[in-house]
Motif scaffolding. Structure first.
Motif, PDB file in Angstrom:
ATOM      1  N   VAL A 113      11.591  -5.198  -0.766  1.00  0.00           N
ATOM      2  CA  VAL A 113       9.811  -6.233  -1.150  1.00  0.00           C
ATOM      3  C   VAL A 113       8.459  -5.435  -1.436  1.00  0.00           C
ATOM      4  O   VAL A 113       8.486  -5.586  -1.750  1.00  0.00           O
ATOM      5  N   CYS A 114       8.297  -4.291  -0.454  1.00  0.00           N
ATOM      6  CA  CYS A 114       7.458  -3.634  -0.638  1.00  0.00           C
ATOM      7  C   CYS A 114       7.237  -3.141  -1.799  1.00  0.00           C
ATOM      8  O   CYS A 114       6.074  -2.968  -2.884  1.00  0.00           O
ATOM      9  N   LEU A 115       7.922  -2.332  -2.387  1.00  0.00           N
ATOM     10  CA  LEU A 115       8.093  -1.660  -3.279  1.00  0.00           C
ATOM     11  C   LEU A 115       8.107  -2.615  -4.764  1.00  0.00           C
ATOM     12  O   LEU A 115       7.340  -2.216  -5.595  1.00  0.00           O
ATOM     13  N   VAL A 116       8.688  -3.665  -5.144  1.00  0.00           N
ATOM     14  CA  VAL A 116       8.813  -5.191  -5.915  1.00  0.00           C
ATOM     15  C   VAL A 116       7.586  -5.342  -6.032  1.00  0.00           C
ATOM     16  O   VAL A 116       6.846  -5.670  -7.032  1.00  0.00           O
ATOM     17  N   MET A 117       6.839  -5.117  -4.736  1.00  0.00           N
ATOM     18  CA  MET A 117       5.535  -5.823  -4.277  1.00  0.00           C
ATOM     19  C   MET A 117       4.368  -5.079  -5.157  1.00  0.00           C
ATOM     20  O   MET A 117       3.561  -5.155  -6.129  1.00  0.00           O
ATOM     21  N   ASP A 118       4.121  -4.340  -5.161  1.00  0.00           N
ATOM     22  CA  ASP A 118       3.564  -2.342  -5.904  1.00  0.00           C
ATOM     23  C   ASP A 118       3.884  -2.344  -7.219  1.00  0.00           C
ATOM     24  O   ASP A 118       2.809  -2.489  -8.048  1.00  0.00           O
ATOM     25  N   LEU A 119       5.038  -2.757  -7.338  1.00  0.00           N
ATOM     26  CA  LEU A 119       5.811  -2.317  -8.569  1.00  0.00           C
ATOM     27  C   LEU A 119       5.312  -3.477  -9.200  1.00  0.00           C
ATOM     28  O   LEU A 119       5.033  -3.588 -10.701  1.00  0.00           O
ATOM     29  N   ILE A 120       4.925  -4.738  -8.953  1.00  0.00           N
ATOM     30  CA  ILE A 120       4.273  -5.789 -10.062  1.00  0.00           C
ATOM     31  C   ILE A 120       3.117  -5.288  -9.749  1.00  0.00           C
ATOM     32  O   ILE A 120       2.748  -5.368 -11.187  1.00  0.00           O
ATOM     33  N   GLY A 121       2.065  -5.020  -8.830  1.00  0.00           N
ATOM     34  CA  GLY A 121       0.766  -4.612  -9.162  1.00  0.00           C
ATOM     35  C   GLY A 121       0.433  -3.326 -10.862  1.00  0.00           C
ATOM     36  O   GLY A 121      -0.478  -3.438 -11.114  1.00  0.00           O
ATOM     37  N   CYS A 122       1.898  -2.425 -10.162  1.00  0.00           N
ATOM     38  CA  CYS A 122       1.289  -1.166 -11.175  1.00  0.00           C
ATOM     39  C   CYS A 122       1.607  -1.673 -12.508  1.00  0.00           C
ATOM     40  O   CYS A 122       1.658  -1.103 -13.813  1.00  0.00           O
ATOM     41  N   ALA A 123       2.359  -3.138 -12.943  1.00  0.00           N
ATOM     42  CA  ALA A 123       2.933  -3.540 -14.737  1.00  0.00           C
ATOM     43  C   ALA A 123       2.072  -3.835 -15.292  1.00  0.00           C
ATOM     44  O   ALA A 123       2.258  -3.691 -15.713  1.00  0.00           O
ATOM     45  N   SER A 124       1.089  -3.814 -14.928  1.00  0.00           N
ATOM     46  CA  SER A 124      -0.279  -3.896 -15.646  1.00  0.00           C
ATOM     47  C   SER A 124      -0.533  -3.289 -16.211  1.00  0.00           C
ATOM     48  O   SER A 124      -1.141  -3.266 -17.577  1.00  0.00           O
ATOM     49  N   TYR A 125      -0.219  -1.803 -16.183  1.00  0.00           N
ATOM     50  CA  TYR A 125       0.013  -1.221 -16.643  1.00  0.00           C
ATOM     51  C   TYR A 125       0.308  -0.911 -17.901  1.00  0.00           C
ATOM     52  O   TYR A 125       0.229  -0.048 -19.671  1.00  0.00           O
ATOM     53  N   ALA A 126       1.696  -1.280 -18.500  1.00  0.00           N
ATOM     54  CA  ALA A 126       2.322  -1.843 -19.450  1.00  0.00           C
ATOM     55  C   ALA A 126       2.371  -2.560 -20.366  1.00  0.00           C
ATOM     56  O   ALA A 126       2.118  -1.686 -21.611  1.00  0.00           O
ATOM     57  N   VAL A 127       1.024  -3.556 -20.388  1.00  0.00           N
ATOM     58  CA  VAL A 127       0.045  -3.530 -21.223  1.00  0.00           C
ATOM     59  C   VAL A 127      -1.007  -3.483 -21.686  1.00  0.00           C
ATOM     60  O   VAL A 127      -2.040  -3.632 -20.527  1.00  0.00           O
ATOM     61  N   PRO A 128      -1.553  -2.979 -22.562  1.00  0.00           N
ATOM     62  CA  PRO A 128      -2.845  -2.249 -22.733  1.00  0.00           C
ATOM     63  C   PRO A 128      -3.856  -3.761 -22.539  1.00  0.00           C
ATOM     64  O   PRO A 128      -3.333  -4.166 -23.705  1.00  0.00           O
ATOM     65  N   LEU A 129      -5.339  -3.310 -21.988  1.00  0.00           N
ATOM     66  CA  LEU A 129      -6.356  -5.040 -22.739  1.00  0.00           C
ATOM     67  C   LEU A 129      -5.692  -5.787 -21.458  1.00  0.00           C
ATOM     68  O   LEU A 129      -6.241  -6.338 -20.928  1.00  0.00           O
ATOM     69  N   LEU A 130      -4.687  -6.384 -21.686  1.00  0.00           N
ATOM     70  CA  LEU A 130      -4.136  -7.438 -20.571  1.00  0.00           C
ATOM     71  C   LEU A 130      -3.400  -7.318 -19.958  1.00  0.00           C
ATOM     72  O   LEU A 130      -4.092  -8.302 -19.058  1.00  0.00           O
ATOM     73  N   GLY A 131      -3.721  -6.271 -19.553  1.00  0.00           N
ATOM     74  CA  GLY A 131      -3.636  -5.666 -18.218  1.00  0.00           C
ATOM     75  C   GLY A 131      -4.187  -5.701 -16.972  1.00  0.00           C
ATOM     76  O   GLY A 131      -4.503  -6.699 -15.857  1.00  0.00           O
ATOM     77  N   GLU A 132      -5.569  -5.310 -17.414  1.00  0.00           N
ATOM     78  CA  GLU A 132      -6.486  -5.798 -16.801  1.00  0.00           C
ATOM     79  C   GLU A 132      -7.462  -6.905 -16.217  1.00  0.00           C
ATOM     80  O   GLU A 132      -8.181  -7.843 -15.216  1.00  0.00           O
ATOM     81  N   VAL A 133      -7.126  -7.654 -17.502  1.00  0.00           N
ATOM     82  CA  VAL A 133      -7.167  -9.703 -17.323  1.00  0.00           C
ATOM     83  C   VAL A 133      -5.961 -10.009 -16.525  1.00  0.00           C
ATOM     84  O   VAL A 133      -6.443 -11.007 -15.450  1.00  0.00           O
ATOM     85  N   SER A 134      -4.514  -9.320 -16.573  1.00  0.00           N
ATOM     86  CA  SER A 134      -3.465  -9.765 -15.459  1.00  0.00           C
ATOM     87  C   SER A 134      -4.373  -9.382 -13.655  1.00  0.00           C
ATOM     88  O   SER A 134      -3.223 -10.486 -13.512  1.00  0.00           O
ATOM     89  N   ASP A 135      -5.112  -8.776 -13.450  1.00  0.00           N
ATOM     90  CA  ASP A 135      -4.974  -7.669 -12.168  1.00  0.00           C
ATOM     91  C   ASP A 135      -5.756  -9.502 -11.374  1.00  0.00           C
ATOM     92  O   ASP A 135      -6.139  -9.663 -10.338  1.00  0.00           O
ATOM     93  N   VAL A 136      -6.884  -9.951 -12.605  1.00  0.00           N
ATOM     94  CA  VAL A 136      -8.055 -10.847 -11.962  1.00  0.00           C
ATOM     95  C   VAL A 136      -6.830 -11.905 -11.517  1.00  0.00           C
ATOM     96  O   VAL A 136      -7.427 -12.320 -10.558  1.00  0.00           O
ATOM     97  N   THR A 137      -5.359 -12.112 -12.112  1.00  0.00           N
ATOM     98  CA  THR A 137      -4.786 -13.474 -12.000  1.00  0.00           C
ATOM     99  C   THR A 137      -4.088 -12.774 -10.479  1.00  0.00           C
ATOM    100  O   THR A 137      -3.847 -13.114  -9.073  1.00  0.00           O
ATOM    101  N   TRP A 138      -3.633 -11.886  -9.878  1.00  0.00           N
ATOM    102  CA  TRP A 138      -3.048 -10.827  -9.312  1.00  0.00           C
ATOM    103  C   TRP A 138      -3.756 -10.625  -7.802  1.00  0.00           C
ATOM    104  O   TRP A 138      -2.903 -10.614  -7.092  1.00  0.00           O
TER     105      TRP A 138
END
Length: 101
Positions: free
Chosen positions: A11-36
């Motif tokens: 569960v902890c690994l999955v949560m960290d992977l979700i947090g890092c997933a924002s790097y996959a989409v440029p520009l959208l990543g930082e906007v999604s971090d505000v929600t995440w």
């Protein structure tokens, strides 16, 4: 105070992977971090509970919110620290009991 079970490493690994997933989409990543960020902080608090959950949730919120800090695997590091501390506790209790005898 009731002692919470150590959260699953998976569960902890999955949560960290979700947090890092924002790097996959440029520009959208930082906007999604505000929600995440608040979601991640709440999940962290619910998983760990108590003072660890409160401090870790706040740290996780800040880490997810600020650009460039998403690489820190907060959930996994916290899980490993809690696990190691709980593994060590029985030995500390035995040492303290031996001093009294």
């Amino acid at each position: 105070m009731e002692r919470k079970a150590t959260p699953s490493l998976l569960v902890c690994l999955v949560m960290d992977l979700i947090g890092c997933a924002s790097y996959a989409v440029p520009l959208l990543g930082e906007v999604s971090d505000v929600t995440w960020a608040p979601i991640s902080a709440i999940v962290f608090y619910r998983l760990f509970g108590g003072p660890v959950g409160m401090f870790g949730g706040l740290f996780n919120f800040i880490e997810e919110l600020f650009p460039g800090l998403d690489f820190i695997p907060t959930f996994t590091i916290s899980r490993l620290v809690i696990y190691l501390l709980r593994q060590r506790q029985p030995y500390q209790h035995d040492l303290q009991a031996g001093k009294r005898a």
